[in-house]
Design a protein around this motif. Structure first.
Motif: not given
Length: 239
Positions: A52-55, A85-86, A111-113, A115-119
């Protein structure tokens, strides 16, 4: 939690007239945010390695006065209360010899690295950052950027290997360098921008072909980074 970060500027942080570079201002603010993450026990590199990464999605910066060479620089940052929450908001202030010189705000997603989708940003993460009921701008909505109908200038951009960060895409501050490269010579030489707005749309990765397109509208200088297929990657507006 409010974090104060005292920065010892380097010669490379300044223009030849002694004003601090806009890119250096953003670098200092970004580093103060990293200090906050470390203090919260949410180390950036560790999170990235865990999938996971902050984008960063948006910047808004107002320069009240540019710091000068030799000034004492302190950056201050905090997180606002999370209402979505997103998305979370990090605010900044920069003090020059004790006087407020820069203020700004940013928007972030987690970002979930894989799935490349926000979590969702969990309450556990929110509690770590100890949000403050304090805002740099009364309106939490950032000014909307409008795409120009046409552009007067195009500059091909070569992506260097050193432009790629630990998330395997171009580092967010590097897009500012690309935009500055795309400005007309007279605009670049006389730049003294007081407001900066950046909106990141899509990440640029190593090996991509990109171009910076420029337009001027009512005194605002607009730079849009496009991919080879015509997809908008980032829009930057100087005022």
């Amino acid at each position: 939690m409010i974090i104060d970060f005292e920065y010892q500027p380097l010669l490379e942080d300044y223009k030849k007239n002694g004003d601090m570079l806009l890119g250096s201002i953003l670098k200092i603010l970004e580093n103060s945010g990293n200090k906050h993450s470390d203090a919260a026990g949410d180390a950036i590199l560790e999170g990235s390695s865990n999938g996971k990464a902050w984008v960063l999605t948006d910047w808004l910066i107002d320069v009240i006065i540019y710091p000068k060479y030799g000034d004492k620089i302190v950056a201050r940052t905090w997180s606002e209360p999370v209402n979505n929450l997103f998305i979370c908001t990090r605010d900044f202030e920069m003090y020059c010899n004790g006087e407020l010189s820069v203020k700004g705000t940013t928007k972030w997603i987690l970002l979930d690295l894989n799935t490349n989708r926000p979590c969702k940003i969990t309450q556990e993460i929110i509690n770590k950052y100890q949000p403050e009921d304090k805002h740099t701008y009364e309106d939490s909505k950032l000014p909307k950027l409008v795409l120009p109908e046409s552009f007067s200038r195009e500059t091909p951009i070569a992506i260097r290997r050193l432009d790629i960060d630990f998330n395997d895409h171009v580092h967010n501050l590097t897009y500012l360098d690309y935009a500055l490269e795309g400005l007309p010579e007279e605009v670049f030489e006389n730049r003294n921008f007081k407001k900066l707005r950046i909106s990141y749309k899509m990440a640029v990765k190593s090996g991509e072909a990109i171009v910076c397109k420029y337009a001027e509208n009512e005194g605002r200088h607009i730079c849009c980074i496009y991919g080879k297929g015509g997809d908008l990657k980032t829009q930057i507006e100087f005022d």
